[in-house]
Write an enzyme that holds these catalytic residues in place. Structure first.
Site, short mmCIF file in Angstrom:
data_model
loop_
_atom_site.label_atom_id
_atom_site.label_comp_id
_atom_site.label_asym_id
_atom_site.label_seq_id
_atom_site.Cartn_x
_atom_site.Cartn_y
_atom_site.Cartn_z
N ASP A 1 0.89 -1.13 0.06
CA ASP A 1 -0.02 0.06 -0.07
C ASP A 1 0.79 1.39 -0.01
O ASP A 1 1.53 1.69 1.25
CB ASP A 1 -1.09 0.11 1.24
CG ASP A 1 -1.92 1.08 1.02
OD1 ASP A 1 -1.76 1.89 0.52
OD2 ASP A 1 -2.53 1.30 2.33
N ASN B 1 1.90 4.71 -11.85
CA ASN B 1 0.42 4.81 -12.34
C ASN B 1 -0.37 4.93 -11.19
O ASN B 1 -1.50 5.46 -11.19
CB ASN B 1 0.33 3.38 -13.31
CG ASN B 1 -1.11 3.57 -13.29
OD1 ASN B 1 -2.07 4.01 -13.97
ND2 ASN B 1 -1.85 2.49 -12.91
N TYR C 1 -7.18 16.39 -5.77
CA TYR C 1 -6.63 15.71 -6.90
C TYR C 1 -5.95 16.34 -8.01
O TYR C 1 -4.84 16.21 -8.54
CB TYR C 1 -7.91 14.79 -7.34
CG TYR C 1 -7.61 14.00 -8.46
CD1 TYR C 1 -6.76 12.90 -8.47
CD2 TYR C 1 -8.09 14.57 -9.98
CE1 TYR C 1 -6.89 12.13 -9.76
CE2 TYR C 1 -7.85 13.87 -11.04
CZ TYR C 1 -7.05 12.52 -11.00
OH TYR C 1 -6.90 11.84 -12.16
N LYS D 1 -2.10 16.25 -9.61
CA LYS D 1 -1.62 15.91 -10.96
C LYS D 1 -0.91 17.25 -11.52
O LYS D 1 -0.39 16.74 -12.72
CB LYS D 1 -2.99 15.47 -11.89
CG LYS D 1 -3.72 14.31 -11.24
CD LYS D 1 -2.75 13.02 -11.44
CE LYS D 1 -3.40 11.68 -10.86
NZ LYS D 1 -2.47 10.72 -10.95
#
Length: 258
Positions: A59, A86, A151, A155
């Site tokens: 994890d 990824n 988020y 990114k």
């Protein structure tokens, strides 16, 4: 035979990377939380393509996990020729109402683990003067997105970090590529707790296989980034450079509000 290490390999884009690279005669190190899913995928790929597949169930939201992944590759005597960062997730909602621990875990996975893995494997690639790194970002990297604030910011970090590394490492024979997919047919929307109506409105869904094919093609071409998705998705990446910031954020707030 080259070896690729793929995080988030148990499903979605990561699994598609594993399947595509296995078909290209690449040995694999697949990393994700779900050991059962990884073992099933590994067995399938070994039987179909007669390659070596090593499973590391970790994890990566846990601070010690990257060290443990790296130590496992050293213990097995594995050389990573292609690193694919990824693993990642999103979380929908107004920031002040979201679970704070989940936001921190998102940064840990989307950013900290990615930087840590890159910092551990990149020096070896530079010494060999060969190797490649693919970092998976998103079209969310091109503008702030209300209700996906952490988020989108995570990114944007991945995109900026990766493009800087592309420039730093070309002369050492190491390729770095950041891929920015639009909406893709994965479990992202469910895992991010998207309202069903908003998830249904996502237009021009791309398949994970299309993302992988276009990414590997861009890597071969030596590109710094690739945006994968519909015309609408690609247009969205240009908005921040042509629309005033306040106007853009007002539009996005209305679009993403539940």
């Amino acid at each position: 035979m080259p070896t690729a290490l793929i995080t988030g390999a148990s499903g979605g884009i990561g699994k598609s990377f594993a399947q595509k690279l296995a078909a290209q005669n690449t040995n694999l190190i697949i990393v994700a939380r779900s050991e059962d899913k990884l073992n099933a995928l590994a067995q399938q790929l070994r039987e179909q393509h007669n390659i070596q597949v090593d499973v590391i169930a970790k994890d990566l939201t846990q601070p010690s996990a990257v060290q443990e992944v790296f130590d496992a590759t050293v213990a097995k005597g594995l050389t990573v020729d292609l690193l694919i960062n990824n693993a990642g997730f999103g979380d929908y909602g107004e920031f002040v109402q979201t679970d704070g621990d989940r936001q921190v875990q998102m940064v840990q996975l989307n950013n900290v683990a990615l930087v840590d893995l890159t910092h551990r494997f990149l020096p070896q690639m530079r010494v060999r003067r060969s190797g490649s790194i693919i970092n998976v970002s998103s079209i969310a990297a091109f503008q702030p997105i209300p209700y996906l604030s952490v988020y989108a910011a995570s990114k944007a970090f991945v995109r900026s970090f990766s493009e800087a590394l592309w420039a730093e490492n070309r002369r050492y024979g190491v390729r770095v590529l950041v891929v920015c997919p639009g909406p893709t047919e994965t479990n992202f929307f469910n895992e991010a707790n998207f309202p069903p109506a908003l998830a249904r409105n996502a237009q021009g869904m791309t398949t994970p296989e299309e993302v992988v094919d276009q990414t590997l093609k861009a890597l071969d071409e030596g590109r710094v980034n690739v945006v994968v998705g519909s015309i609408a998705s690609k247009f969205l990446t240009k908005l921040s450079s042509i629309v005033p910031r306040e106007t853009l954020l007002n539009l996005l707030e209305k679009q993403f509000k539940s």
